[in-house]
Design a protein around this motif. Structure first.
Motif, PDB file in Angstrom:
ATOM      1  N   TYR A  12      -6.315  -4.375  -0.717  1.00  0.00           N
ATOM      2  CA  TYR A  12      -5.310  -5.225  -0.896  1.00  0.00           C
ATOM      3  C   TYR A  12      -5.513  -6.307   0.378  1.00  0.00           C
ATOM      4  O   TYR A  12      -5.152  -7.517  -0.316  1.00  0.00           O
ATOM      5  CB  TYR A  12      -3.834  -4.525  -0.622  1.00  0.00           C
ATOM      6  CG  TYR A  12      -3.320  -3.999  -2.055  1.00  0.00           C
ATOM      7  CD1 TYR A  12      -2.925  -4.430  -3.286  1.00  0.00           C
ATOM      8  CD2 TYR A  12      -3.452  -2.539  -2.155  1.00  0.00           C
ATOM      9  CE1 TYR A  12      -2.498  -3.948  -4.304  1.00  0.00           C
ATOM     10  CE2 TYR A  12      -3.192  -1.737  -3.324  1.00  0.00           C
ATOM     11  CZ  TYR A  12      -2.771  -2.553  -4.301  1.00  0.00           C
ATOM     12  OH  TYR A  12      -2.442  -1.885  -5.530  1.00  0.00           O
TER      13      TYR A  12
ATOM     14  N   GLN B 134      -6.187  -0.268  -8.316  1.00  0.00           N
ATOM     15  CA  GLN B 134      -5.528   0.864  -9.005  1.00  0.00           C
ATOM     16  C   GLN B 134      -5.266   1.926  -7.903  1.00  0.00           C
ATOM     17  O   GLN B 134      -5.930   3.278  -7.841  1.00  0.00           O
ATOM     18  CB  GLN B 134      -6.298   1.700  -9.858  1.00  0.00           C
ATOM     19  CG  GLN B 134      -6.596   0.522 -11.238  1.00  0.00           C
ATOM     20  CD  GLN B 134      -7.050   1.264 -12.373  1.00  0.00           C
ATOM     21  OE1 GLN B 134      -7.209   2.478 -12.519  1.00  0.00           O
ATOM     22  NE2 GLN B 134      -7.416   0.479 -13.455  1.00  0.00           N
ATOM     23  N   PRO B 135      -4.287   1.813  -7.187  1.00  0.00           N
ATOM     24  CA  PRO B 135      -4.006   2.511  -5.867  1.00  0.00           C
ATOM     25  C   PRO B 135      -3.301   3.993  -6.476  1.00  0.00           C
ATOM     26  O   PRO B 135      -2.900   4.075  -7.579  1.00  0.00           O
ATOM     27  CB  PRO B 135      -3.094   1.795  -5.061  1.00  0.00           C
ATOM     28  CG  PRO B 135      -2.274   1.016  -6.027  1.00  0.00           C
ATOM     29  CD  PRO B 135      -3.346   0.604  -7.134  1.00  0.00           C
ATOM     30  N   LEU B 136      -3.338   4.907  -5.647  1.00  0.00           N
ATOM     31  CA  LEU B 136      -2.635   5.975  -5.710  1.00  0.00           C
ATOM     32  C   LEU B 136      -2.376   6.840  -4.558  1.00  0.00           C
ATOM     33  O   LEU B 136      -3.093   7.158  -3.694  1.00  0.00           O
ATOM     34  CB  LEU B 136      -3.704   6.983  -6.847  1.00  0.00           C
ATOM     35  CG  LEU B 136      -3.080   8.434  -7.381  1.00  0.00           C
ATOM     36  CD1 LEU B 136      -1.733   8.039  -8.227  1.00  0.00           C
ATOM     37  CD2 LEU B 136      -4.060   9.173  -8.012  1.00  0.00           C
ATOM     38  N   SER B 137      -0.889   6.719  -4.282  1.00  0.00           N
ATOM     39  CA  SER B 137      -0.578   7.034  -2.844  1.00  0.00           C
ATOM     40  C   SER B 137      -0.972   8.430  -2.455  1.00  0.00           C
ATOM     41  O   SER B 137      -1.190   8.640  -1.360  1.00  0.00           O
ATOM     42  CB  SER B 137       0.971   7.030  -2.837  1.00  0.00           C
ATOM     43  OG  SER B 137       1.486   7.687  -3.692  1.00  0.00           O
TER      44      SER B 137
ATOM     45  N   TYR C 251      -6.631   2.390   0.565  1.00  0.00           N
ATOM     46  CA  TYR C 251      -6.697   1.350  -0.470  1.00  0.00           C
ATOM     47  C   TYR C 251      -6.131   0.092   0.445  1.00  0.00           C
ATOM     48  O   TYR C 251      -6.107  -1.163  -0.348  1.00  0.00           O
ATOM     49  CB  TYR C 251      -6.251   1.605  -1.582  1.00  0.00           C
ATOM     50  CG  TYR C 251      -4.985   2.223  -1.874  1.00  0.00           C
ATOM     51  CD1 TYR C 251      -3.895   1.561  -1.386  1.00  0.00           C
ATOM     52  CD2 TYR C 251      -4.716   3.385  -2.124  1.00  0.00           C
ATOM     53  CE1 TYR C 251      -2.438   2.186  -1.523  1.00  0.00           C
ATOM     54  CE2 TYR C 251      -3.447   4.114  -2.221  1.00  0.00           C
ATOM     55  CZ  TYR C 251      -2.436   3.382  -1.824  1.00  0.00           C
ATOM     56  OH  TYR C 251      -1.122   4.126  -2.174  1.00  0.00           O
TER      57      TYR C 251
END
Lengths: 217, 448
Positions: free
Chosen positions: B202, B182-185, B198
């Motif tokens: 990956y 659940q990345p969030l830039s 993050y």
């Protein structure tokens, strides 16, 4: 609009002529009962409620869909489709409805499980753009055309034999199989009804490229 | 095991004082109906009684209506009463559906004999090229398969190419990891407020899930993967310096002592993003339980209440009956995570402390349980988790769904079970699991 009407007529013709149509049975969930032409002939491609996409069929999602156009129309990836000439249809604008997700900026952590109501529109949009690009390249190539090479793209309306030959090529390129007799007959029936050969080429490309058989595996 | 896997079946017969689910009820149900879907596979168990937890489907409604007292005492009678009914009105009685591995509360799924399928290598080739190569099979590809003496050999050779491709390792596996990471830039590397990076998550996921690595390293790896794809041992410093100004950078790299690492669930991003400021990291534990063991507590899955829990160690008022249904499982799951830092401010700015281990952070580390067994710390938790059947099933289900966009159907349970049970024989290789998957009739079957 006229183009879409012609395309629809061709698509209807293809659907109506197919001899492999089978009645779908909900109980067959899990069985890949219908493939090739019969899946194409269903039109809905398993998208209706009684036949959820993914039970009998596998959705050819964005990257494979794009790969099919790159491979089938011998196009560079960058030329397949761009909105406003700069934004990738596949990777950006229509990504979600073509089966992808964008997690980093948009927080989409899951892809859609099945095609949405907008998927057919995006599919047609992308295929039409790709077909148009190929047509443009083949027109410029003249005798060296790669895909649209079975009738002159300027001049007289294509004959039934020319349409059949072109359709056969597109079946191989998009659907990875030989066209069947009834399918070619349906195409041939439009000989003389499409005066402009460019429109005939695009219509064939769109009708075959956007068939359910090319969207589901 | 069966007992907790099916615990969710009864969770939310709420709304009736008689109908609160207990783990004893699940035993009763499974002893009575050992062939029922929920008694052998978590993937389908909730759907027997629920549409989406806590909402009941028609079968769940009928059970609720037939109870005459506390569920444990009257369940057998209730089940007997509704056996002859056709709760989902699909033309098959409840008992027929239960005994034939079907869904008595789902009208679109009816019992059927095993589908008469024949494996079609052409279908398999079309699918595997699109799914694992991102590039559909051409006319020539399919002709080769059609004319080959041993078409499966071609399929496996093609699959090997796909699984080594940039598409698989750099795109498809990344998308498979999205829900776990659940990345969030905005708060990742290069964002405006950087709490962690993050990209390591990956890369680690893709590395472990490819090239015949042991997938259990998802919960045990003590290394990371750099941008070139090389393994990096030891602590990794922040890639950009700490700063507070137009941008705030307090995280980055991988500061956790390798001896405290447990793969994906101890990256700086995972701990910072899911724990944040929580004294008891319930969110971190539930995300691990959901994404690596396949049980979503929010949906009532995998409930296994621990006696005398929840103790409400952080005064969140979770002892209330409605909360305790889940927290009696969740809180004991969470204790082992409580000595790992989530997000800090000054400490993080100065020492890159997000996601580090601090024994004194909370006193509950050794008080937890997983699968009914005590766990001494997060490493112990992760060891028990990665060697469990739910872990194996979750890995198999992840790839099954990735390929076919759905859970296994009732008629496919045998094939699915064979997939996850083969993981130990295959040295826990994801690639080998996929090679087995493409040979299933679920993947390449055609009605004969």
């Amino acid at each position: 609009m006229k183009l879409l009407g012609i395309t629809l007529l061709i698509a209807i013709g293809l659907l109506g002529c197919n001899h492999k149509v089978k009645k779908h049975n909900v109980r067959s969930a899990g069985a890949n009962e219908e493939t090739d032409a019969s899946a194409n002939a269903k039109g809905g491609g398993g998208m209706n409620e009684s036949s959820p996409a993914g039970l009998n069929l596998v959705w050819k999602r964005y990257r494979a869909f794009e790969g099919g156009l790159v491979q089938g129309l011998s196009l560079p990836k960058a030329d397949v489709c761009k909105e406003l000439g700069q934004y990738s249809c596949i990777d950006k604008i229509h990504l979600t409805v073509l089966g992808g997700n964008e997690p980093y900026q948009l927080g989409q952590y899951e892809r859609p499980s099945a095609p949405t109501a907008l998927t057919p529109l995006a599919v047609e949009r992308v295929i039409l753009a790709a077909c148009g690009k190929r047509l443009e390249l083949d027109k410029a190539a003249g005798g060296g055309a790669l895909v649209f090479k079975f009738f002159p793209l300027a001049g007289a309306s294509p004959s039934a034999a020319q349409l059949k030959a072109q359709a056969g090529e597109l079946y191989k390129r998009f659907l990875a199989r030989e066209a069947e007799g009834p399918e070619l007959d349906a195409v041939a029936a439009f000989a003389g009804k499409i005066a402009n050969p460019e429109k005939a080429a695009i219509s064939l490309c769109l009708a075959i490229g956007s068939s359910a058989e090319n969207i589901f595996l | 095991m069966r007992r907790f896997l099916v615990g969710s079946l009864w969770l939310s017969l709420l709304g009736s004082s008689h109908a609160l689910a207990t783990s004893a009820s699940t035993d009763i149900f499974c002893q009575k109906y050992p062939k029922a879907l929920g008694c052998e596979s978590k993937q389908a168990s909730c759907a027997i009684c629920h549409t989406a937890v806590p909402s009941l489907n028609a079968y769940g409604d009928d059970i609720k209506g037939a109870l005459t007292g506390p569920i444990d005492a009257t369940l057998i009678g209730a089940l007997d009463k509704i056996e002859a009914l056709d709760s989902d009105e699909d033309g098959a009685s409840n008992i027929t559906e239960i005994e034939h591995h079907s869904a008595p509360g789902n009208g679109s799924i009816k019992p059927e004999a095993d589908a008469q399928l024949a494996y079609d290598p052409v279908i398999a080739m079309r699918r595997l090229r699109a799914i694992y190569c991102g590039n559909p099979a051409s006319y020539e590809d399919l002709q080769k398969v059609k004319t080959a003496a041993d078409p499966k050999a071609i399929l496996h050779a093609e699959l090997n190419k796909c699984l080594a491709s940039p598409f698989w390792k750099g795109e498809a596996l990344f998308r498979l990891a999205d829900k776990k990471i659940q990345p969030l830039s905005a708060i990742g590397f290069g964002g405006n407020v950087v709490i962690a990076d993050y990209r390591y998550d990956y890369r680690l996921f893709s590395y472990i899930m490819s090239d015949d690595h042991d997938v259990r390293e998802l919960l045990s790896a003590n290394y990371h993967i750099d941008e070139s794809g090389a393994r990096v041992e030891g602590v990794i410093a922040r890639q950009e310096p700490a700063q507070v100004g137009q941008r705030i950078v307090i995280g980055g790299g991988q500061p956790l002592d390798p001896t405290r690492r447990a793969g994906m669930i101890t990256t700086q991003w995972f701990l910072a993003f899911y724990t944040m400021f929580a004294p008891l990291p319930r969110n971190t534990a539930s995300q691990t339980y959901r994404e690596y063991l396949g049980m979503d507590i929010a949906k009532g899955e995998g409930l296994m209440p621990v006696a005398n829990e929840p103790r409400d160690v952080d005064a969140r008022n979770v002892k209330q009956a409605d909360c305790a249904v889940c927290h009696s499982t969740l809180d004991p799951l969470s204790y082992a995570f409580s000595t790992y830092v989530g997000i800090e401010t000054v400490q993080a700015f100065l020492f890159n402390s997000n996601g580090t281990y601090r024994a004194t952070r909370q006193p509950w580390e050794a008080q937890g349980q997983l699968f009914g067994q005590p766990v001494t710390n997060l490493l112990d938790w992760a060891t028990k988790a990665r060697n469990s059947d739910p872990f194996k099933k979750n890995i198999a289900n992840m790839f099954f769904k990735q390929a076919l966009s759905r859970d296994p159907l009732p008629s496919e349970q045998g094939e699915f079970e064979a997939l996850w049970k083969a993981l130990p024989d295959d040295a826990y290789s994801a690639n080998k699991l996929i090679h087995r998957l493409i040979e299933t009739k679920a993947f390449g079957g055609k009605r004969s």
